[in-house]
Write an enzyme that holds these catalytic residues in place. Structure first.
Site, PDB file in Angstrom:
ATOM      1  N   THR A 126     -10.173   6.726   4.007  1.00  0.00           N
ATOM      2  CA  THR A 126     -11.362   6.967   5.153  1.00  0.00           C
ATOM      3  C   THR A 126     -11.065   7.900   6.078  1.00  0.00           C
ATOM      4  O   THR A 126     -11.792   7.814   7.231  1.00  0.00           O
ATOM      5  CB  THR A 126     -11.443   5.301   5.327  1.00  0.00           C
ATOM      6  OG1 THR A 126      -9.901   5.020   5.812  1.00  0.00           O
ATOM      7  CG2 THR A 126     -11.677   4.561   4.173  1.00  0.00           C
ATOM      8  N   ASP A 152       0.871  -0.890  -0.053  1.00  0.00           N
ATOM      9  CA  ASP A 152       0.592   0.246  -0.114  1.00  0.00           C
ATOM     10  C   ASP A 152       0.989   1.378  -0.213  1.00  0.00           C
ATOM     11  O   ASP A 152       1.578   1.614   1.530  1.00  0.00           O
ATOM     12  CB  ASP A 152      -1.339  -0.007   1.410  1.00  0.00           C
ATOM     13  CG  ASP A 152      -2.421   1.422   1.129  1.00  0.00           C
ATOM     14  OD1 ASP A 152      -1.658   1.978   0.354  1.00  0.00           O
ATOM     15  OD2 ASP A 152      -2.727   1.170   1.996  1.00  0.00           O
ATOM     16  N   ARG A 208      -6.118  -1.839  13.374  1.00  0.00           N
ATOM     17  CA  ARG A 208      -6.225  -2.118  14.909  1.00  0.00           C
ATOM     18  C   ARG A 208      -6.934  -3.072  15.345  1.00  0.00           C
ATOM     19  O   ARG A 208      -6.610  -3.906  16.641  1.00  0.00           O
ATOM     20  CB  ARG A 208      -6.156  -0.740  15.667  1.00  0.00           C
ATOM     21  CG  ARG A 208      -4.438  -0.058  15.090  1.00  0.00           C
ATOM     22  CD  ARG A 208      -5.160   1.330  15.111  1.00  0.00           C
ATOM     23  NE  ARG A 208      -5.595   2.529  13.801  1.00  0.00           N
ATOM     24  CZ  ARG A 208      -5.203   3.611  13.299  1.00  0.00           C
ATOM     25  NH1 ARG A 208      -5.092   4.026  14.401  1.00  0.00           N
ATOM     26  NH2 ARG A 208      -5.817   4.075  12.424  1.00  0.00           N
TER      27      ARG A 208
END
Length: 232
Positions: free
Chosen positions: A119, A60, A210
């Site tokens: 996001t 990413d 997370r």
């Protein structure tokens, strides 16, 4: 390897720790995501280390530069044989086409994924940056641009999945961060959804960080996201 649609985002800089976590999740998640923090700290050699866990790698990097530079970066990244690689749709059509052509020339099977709107951003954030119409409209504009340029799929928030499924060809992959178990998110993600809701809306792959990596038992947390760790 697990058939789970969940990828674990390993947002830490150390290859040894990332490899240990990835190994523990083999058979539970469908792959791992390595982002900028990891890549800037550990580079390609760090990616190769984590690949020893035997899981697909989502690299990413969110590439965003002039077309020639991005094409070169894509060629270099594809040498690592990631399952997925990201670039920003907001880089424009020429940049996206250059990336797609670099992949074609390399003969790679890597999914090139265009990031629409992060996001962590909401309507107010976009308005402050001079983008009118809200997140939904901006995601749709960038999605159409990217798909027309030939990318394999998109990264979008859960709240844009259904909208994109209505307007895009069926083969376009949707990779979705902002996935959280039921309950308060408590972090910097603003447009979130549970795994079950996102899959029902039409997501192909879910990215979870997370809630897995911050748990006392990451393996149990990963299994619990889909109710026992089963795939779709």
């Amino acid at each position: 390897m697990s058939s789970s649609p969940i990828l674990c985002a390993i947002d830490r800089p150390d290859p040894a720790g990332a490899l240990t976590l990835a190994r523990s999740l083999n058979g539970v998640v469908g792959g791992v995501k390595l982002g900028l923090e990891f890549f800037c700290a550990s580079g390609p050699d760090g990616v190769r280390t984590v690949q020893e866990a035997g899981l697909p790698i989502f690299l990413d990097l969110k590439l965003h530069d002039i077309p020639n530079t991005v094409a070169g970066a894509v060629r270099s990244a594809l040498a690592l044989e990631p399952a997925m690689l990201t670039l920003h749709a907001s880089g424009g059509a020429a940049m996206l086409r250059a990336a797609v052509e670099a992949k074609r020339q390399a003969g790679a099977s890597t999914w090139l994924l265009a990031v629409t709107v992060l996001t962590s951003l909401d309507d107010a954030d976009l308005a402050a940056a001079g983008v009118a119409g809200g997140t939904g409209a901006q995601v749709e504009r960038l999605a159409r641009l990217a798909v027309e340029a030939g990318v394999d799929g998109l990264v979008c928030s859960p709240h844009e999945i259904a909208r994109l499924r209505r307007i895009l060809p069926a083969g376009v992959k949707l990779v979705v961060p902002g996935i959280r178990p039921a309950g308060p998110a408590g972090d910097d993600q603003k447009r979130v959804m549970t795994p079950q809701e996102a899959l029902a809306a039409g997501a192909d792959v879910l990215v979870v960080g997370r809630p897995i990596t911050g748990a006392a038992d990451p393996v149990a947390a990963a299994r619990g996201l889909l109710g026992g760790g089963s795939g779709r």
